[in-house]
Design an enzyme around this catalytic site. Sequence first.
Site, PDB file in Angstrom:
ATOM      1  N   ASP A 167      -2.695   2.349  -6.043  1.00 50.38           N
ATOM      2  CA  ASP A 167      -1.763   2.658  -5.012  1.00 50.38           C
ATOM      3  C   ASP A 167      -1.636   1.396  -4.197  1.00 50.38           C
ATOM      4  O   ASP A 167      -1.382   1.442  -3.364  1.00 50.38           O
ATOM      5  CB  ASP A 167      -1.628   4.020  -4.111  1.00 50.38           C
ATOM      6  CG  ASP A 167      -3.318   3.556  -3.763  1.00 50.38           C
ATOM      7  OD1 ASP A 167      -3.902   3.352  -4.086  1.00 50.38           O
ATOM      8  OD2 ASP A 167      -3.462   5.164  -2.357  1.00 50.38           O
ATOM      9  N   GLU A 168      -2.328  -0.161  -4.789  1.00 53.02           N
ATOM     10  CA  GLU A 168      -2.475  -0.726  -3.895  1.00 53.02           C
ATOM     11  C   GLU A 168      -2.455  -2.271  -4.507  1.00 53.02           C
ATOM     12  O   GLU A 168      -3.296  -2.123  -5.759  1.00 53.02           O
ATOM     13  CB  GLU A 168      -3.581  -0.635  -2.911  1.00 53.02           C
ATOM     14  CG  GLU A 168      -3.926  -1.638  -2.228  1.00 53.02           C
ATOM     15  CD  GLU A 168      -5.276  -1.168  -1.331  1.00 53.02           C
ATOM     16  OE1 GLU A 168      -6.130  -2.064  -0.567  1.00 53.02           O
ATOM     17  OE2 GLU A 168      -5.745  -0.535  -1.774  1.00 53.02           O
ATOM     18  N   ASP A 173       0.907  -1.190  -0.358  1.00 51.85           N
ATOM     19  CA  ASP A 173       0.260  -0.157  -0.288  1.00 51.85           C
ATOM     20  C   ASP A 173       1.141   1.338  -0.107  1.00 51.85           C
ATOM     21  O   ASP A 173       1.773   1.492   0.762  1.00 51.85           O
ATOM     22  CB  ASP A 173      -1.030   0.215   1.109  1.00 51.85           C
ATOM     23  CG  ASP A 173      -1.668   1.030   1.104  1.00 51.85           C
ATOM     24  OD1 ASP A 173      -2.302   1.793   0.161  1.00 51.85           O
ATOM     25  OD2 ASP A 173      -2.885   0.747   1.810  1.00 51.85           O
ATOM     26  N   MET A 174       0.700   2.038  -1.059  1.00 53.42           N
ATOM     27  CA  MET A 174       1.104   3.016  -1.633  1.00 53.42           C
ATOM     28  C   MET A 174       1.081   4.249   0.003  1.00 53.42           C
ATOM     29  O   MET A 174      -0.088   4.398  -0.104  1.00 53.42           O
ATOM     30  CB  MET A 174       1.501   4.029  -2.486  1.00 53.42           C
ATOM     31  CG  MET A 174       2.156   2.884  -3.393  1.00 53.42           C
ATOM     32  SD  MET A 174       2.427   3.024  -5.347  1.00 53.42           S
ATOM     33  CE  MET A 174       1.999   1.778  -5.813  1.00 53.42           C
TER      34      MET A 174
END
EC number: 2.7.7.7
Length: 348
Positions: free
Chosen positions: A103-104, A9-10
Amino acid sequence: MERIILHVDMDAFFASVEQLDNRNLRGKPVIVGGTSSRGVVATCSYEARKYGVHSAMPMFMAQKLCPHGIYVPARFSRYREISNKVFDILRDVTNIIEPVSIDEAYLDITNSRFNNGLVAAKHIKSRVLKEIGLTISVGISYNKFLAKLASDWNKPNGIMVIDKEMIPDILLPLKISKIHGIGKKSVERLNNIGIFYVKDLYEMPIDLYTEYFGKYGVEIYDRIRGIDSREVKENRDRKSYGKERTLSSDTQSKEELLQYIDNFSKEISENLKRKNIKGRTITLKYKTYNFINHTRSRTLTYYTNSYKDIYNTCKEILEEENINVGIRLIGVTISSFKEDKIEQLSLF
């Protein structure tokens, strides 16, 4: 063999990209999203979260909570560019990747060159920081539910392992809202009967799970006992692609709405062509000033990813609508997909 699942996860992704590109924003409360008073927060930096700002919050509310915040419009093409670089690093670790969003993602590294989840997670974090300049959080476990839970444990820039020996003790003190599959309404209903934590839920007989959660009851019963049989799926099929926008002010002008439809149609067409897929059900959505949603769909006799087909269909739908009140939101969606494969014809 026990699976090794990573959830990557960013951290505060859109805001982190803005801080990456503009050094003056680093360490400051950055809020990304629609900059008009009617916009919503897409993402905010951890500095802004200290003031209670969070994603999906109306922008006017964020401005009240954090008046000195730095409000910037979203740059989705830039976020996609950075996301692609991160996913290239992930693909160098394993081919079994299930993207959840820009983003995940989940990774199954069970049969990869890494036989240790912690080693793989540190490798990914190091490369993303060195090659891109961003931090990410990684959760490691033997199933998807626990890996996702672990990635959120020490954010930002966190890393966490949950193994079988830690179950169920590590879960029991958690609020029930932390359990994937328990929605807001279910949380309220359970709170009303005195169930606030997983330890309270753990004591319930399995019949009550199906009563409160329906067909997902057994899954939730299993999850809080560390059981989740879902596999990491390499290709996660989307059922639709769409774009929508909340307008800065209400409008009854079809010409103005068509400008948005034109931009949406181009972006959706480019997206479909990149993925080599076509759709045939095109939907126009609009929301009136009093928050009433209207959706109008048209299914074509053929599959398409053409900008002109999408735009012209939406234009026809809009022309048939009687717009006699203010419109606050407009959106376009395409669905009913098939993969656009080129077939090699037989000589015989």
